[in-house]
Design a protein around this motif. Sequence first.
Motif, mmCIF file in Angstrom:
data_model
loop_
_atom_site.group_PDB
_atom_site.id
_atom_site.type_symbol
_atom_site.label_atom_id
_atom_site.label_comp_id
_atom_site.label_asym_id
_atom_site.label_seq_id
_atom_site.Cartn_x
_atom_site.Cartn_y
_atom_site.Cartn_z
ATOM 1 N N LEU A 196 20.415 13.682 77.926
ATOM 2 C CA LEU A 196 21.082 13.042 76.797
ATOM 3 C C LEU A 196 21.250 14.108 75.724
ATOM 4 N N THR A 197 22.513 14.423 75.400
ATOM 5 C CA THR A 197 22.825 15.514 74.481
ATOM 6 C C THR A 197 23.414 14.965 73.189
ATOM 7 N N TYR A 198 22.865 15.417 72.075
ATOM 8 C CA TYR A 198 23.389 15.098 70.747
ATOM 9 C C TYR A 198 24.021 16.371 70.193
ATOM 10 N N GLU A 199 25.249 16.276 69.739
ATOM 11 C CA GLU A 199 25.964 17.474 69.272
ATOM 12 C C GLU A 199 26.705 17.194 67.973
ATOM 13 N N LEU A 200 26.544 18.087 67.017
ATOM 14 C CA LEU A 200 27.241 18.021 65.737
ATOM 15 C C LEU A 200 28.022 19.310 65.583
ATOM 16 N N GLY A 201 29.342 19.191 65.331
ATOM 17 C CA GLY A 201 30.167 20.388 65.335
ATOM 18 C C GLY A 201 31.113 20.506 64.164
ATOM 19 N N LEU A 202 31.544 21.742 63.915
ATOM 20 C CA LEU A 202 32.481 22.079 62.855
ATOM 21 C C LEU A 202 33.522 23.045 63.412
ATOM 22 N N LYS A 203 34.793 22.771 63.104
ATOM 23 C CA LYS A 203 35.868 23.726 63.374
ATOM 24 C C LYS A 203 36.648 23.909 62.078
ATOM 25 N N SER A 204 36.795 25.154 61.670
ATOM 26 C CA SER A 204 37.407 25.362 60.359
ATOM 27 C C SER A 204 38.155 26.686 60.298
ATOM 28 N N ASP A 205 39.251 26.658 59.566
ATOM 29 C CA ASP A 205 39.987 27.856 59.170
ATOM 30 C C ASP A 205 40.058 27.842 57.645
ATOM 31 N N PRO A 206 38.946 28.154 56.971
ATOM 32 C CA PRO A 206 38.931 28.030 55.506
ATOM 33 C C PRO A 206 39.966 28.919 54.818
ATOM 34 N N ILE A 207 40.229 30.085 55.409
ATOM 35 C CA ILE A 207 41.309 30.947 54.916
ATOM 36 C C ILE A 207 42.201 31.224 56.118
ATOM 37 N N PRO A 208 43.284 30.473 56.289
ATOM 38 C CA PRO A 208 44.087 30.603 57.506
ATOM 39 C C PRO A 208 44.506 32.042 57.781
ATOM 40 N N ASN A 209 44.351 32.430 59.046
ATOM 41 C CA ASN A 209 44.714 33.767 59.510
ATOM 42 C C ASN A 209 43.839 34.867 58.926
ATOM 43 N N VAL A 210 42.781 34.484 58.187
ATOM 44 C CA VAL A 210 41.843 35.456 57.621
ATOM 45 C C VAL A 210 40.419 35.166 58.068
ATOM 46 N N LEU A 211 40.007 33.894 58.033
ATOM 47 C CA LEU A 211 38.642 33.533 58.393
ATOM 48 C C LEU A 211 38.647 32.241 59.191
#
Length: 775
Positions: free
Chosen positions: A551-566
């Motif tokens: 049983l797997t619990y997963e918390l995730g984030l996907k982000s481009d806070p500065i597009p094409n930079v970070l």
Amino acid sequence: MITRTSRFRVGGSLWASGVSIGACVVALLSATSAQAAPVEAAAMPESGRKPVIAARQPLPAPTAPEAVEVSGIRRAFTHGAAQHLPDADTRLTAERLTERGVVDLRGLEYVAPNLTVQTINGTASTNFYLRGLGFNDFTQNNMGPVVTYVDDVAFPYSTMASGLMFDMADVTVTPGPVGTEHGQSTTGGEVKLRTNDPTDTFHYGASEDIASYARSRSDAYVSGPIAHGLSFRLAGQVRQGGGWQTNPLNGAHLGDADSWALRAKLKWTPDARTTVMFSGHVVRDQSEVVGGVPVARLIGSAPIPHLGWTQTEWSAKDAFTDVIGRRHGLKPSENNWFWGADLHIAHDFGPVTVTAISAFETEREAEFTDQDATAAAQADAYRTIAANSFTQEVRLANSRGGDRLQWVVGAYYQRSRMNQAFPFDYTDYLPARGYMQVSTFGLNQEATSQFGHVSYRLPRNVTLFVGLLHEIDDRGITGLTSRIYGGRTLNFHGENTAAAQFAGQVGVSWQATKNVLLYYKMSKGFKAGGFTANNTQVQAQLDPFRPETVLTYELGLKSDPIPNVLRVNAAAFYNDFHNQQILGTILIPNYGPLSQLTNVPKSESWGFEGTIDLHPVRHVFVTQNIGWQRGNFQNFPTVNRAKTNAYYARTGEWKAINDNFSGVDNGQPKLTLNGQLDWRQAVSHDYAVEFGPNWVYRGAQAMTPGGTGFYRLPPYFLLGAHVTLRPASDRWQVTVYASNILNRQYFTSGGQATTTYLYIPGSPRFIGGRVSCGF
């Protein structure tokens, strides 16, 4: 136009090298004499910086043409659409694989977080660990917790995928339980390889890579239309040389590659709604394997050899090679054939798309390994496997990608048959054995599953999703015998095991802003049980190990806070295991300890992984993968191999020393780091150069539960670098590269035979050059 290159080989390496280099020379001259497009694009990227030639777009979709325009906006980062998917997948372009020199499954651990891919005794066979979940299966007769896919076809035994990483489109590494959307149910995840499809316009290309120790890698492809709606692709590769080990006793050389592979694809699109793809492949591998370095021995008066880093010892007695039917003086090596074919049919009925995938894979493997890594015949092994697998998948999915409701339902069937033989030469393993022995067995397996997955997009960019899977697995081991040549024969009755369980997934994702996605999901994974069938001495060794659930619990984030930079992607996870399958120990009275796959009644692991992509200034591009995980056995009564061996060393008597490993670390590498930095610079109006370092760090890994000292692989750090010159047309490129620049000694995996423990060393410094071209 940017075109991707691949390789082709049928004859010897010299011929292949000549063809590859000749084709590239023609391409280079043609490209140089032609009017080249400007290196720097006229359009400005989102970051406000003018892009240089190396900032490429993602690879096209499978049905799209292979070429992409240079003159448009070029993103610093790839797979932009995947930033809106609630997963922790690592997606790797063919370009990234080439830059890092990833040409086989083993190399994937250097470009993905929390992934370990280890060779078995230096051979082509591999074991996978993802987020610390996996097991060491020397016999390779069980499906692992991490499954390999090639073009949407699941390979139930990882060795079947050996030699197929050429003419690649991309690779995706998916951690955690899977199976509610396609294919095979697993607990650890999957590694999906996607190769290039036929193109509607004519393309061809070649590549030649030459490096230290006379290593040669030649690849080529040709692709294009045959008739209206019908196109093809033919690609191939050859690997030669590269052996860097020597035997200090006689100066003999070991480790040269000697393999070739071909893949053919035929695509038929009778109308805009229908696609039929037929694919076939064949791999021939006669490569020598990497020899081990013994680090400890508990039986025998002769000391273990003290070897230099690039040295190893081996032996093959004439009596043993006569028994196995091989030539005298045999080196540790492969003698393998792999072939298969698959048929993909997809039709869009409007609201629903139906996909059917039929595949047949065959493995004919013969491996000779010196498992004690000495000149004595204490554990020389010759393994033969004859196996085949048939899979059939049918799934229906919503065709309208913009709908709030998305769904997929399907069914999957898998059937495999296998026969194995394990001759061993123990004639110098005295006083314990002193004979030659062979174990043989057969395996029959069949599984069916039904799956479904639904997601619904609510207001305010919130999406709920749920998946369900039911699988039935039935397998049995038959005809197992262990025979001593000139002595007794042990016959064992067959064993069977069956399982039927549910698995599933439920979660929620929130597109908080245009460039930030948050998600949470809970997943239950299921993996069937199986058998340990190596060197069987008592019937109890054939007791099946039980199915594994997590049983797997997963918390995730996907982000481009500065597009094409970070770009920052990260996921934290917690795994709650029941009956986790691992390699443990069984003690045979008056014989000694043997490895046996077993279950841990209760265990847990937790950790995180992340990828940071950074384009801080105009010419600099950085990627850093970070993986960190910990795990404990919460209840695991078993034989303590270290204490059992120590007791024998003191008393000369085999006695099982049992322990409960409750609270003991699971032994997987706690920290894995890998990344690279590129400087991408236009050197003129028509040409650009890329250069920079890459790096890998892997923490220590235990070889046995609770292992310390020589029972534990030491950590290591590796440094590499490359310099690439390419024109604006990208029709050719020239690269000079180095791996393990610091020439550090390190070990990639470990093993044990009788009571000799050994490490498999990694390769020393390699310096090479690669020329590739494509039209």
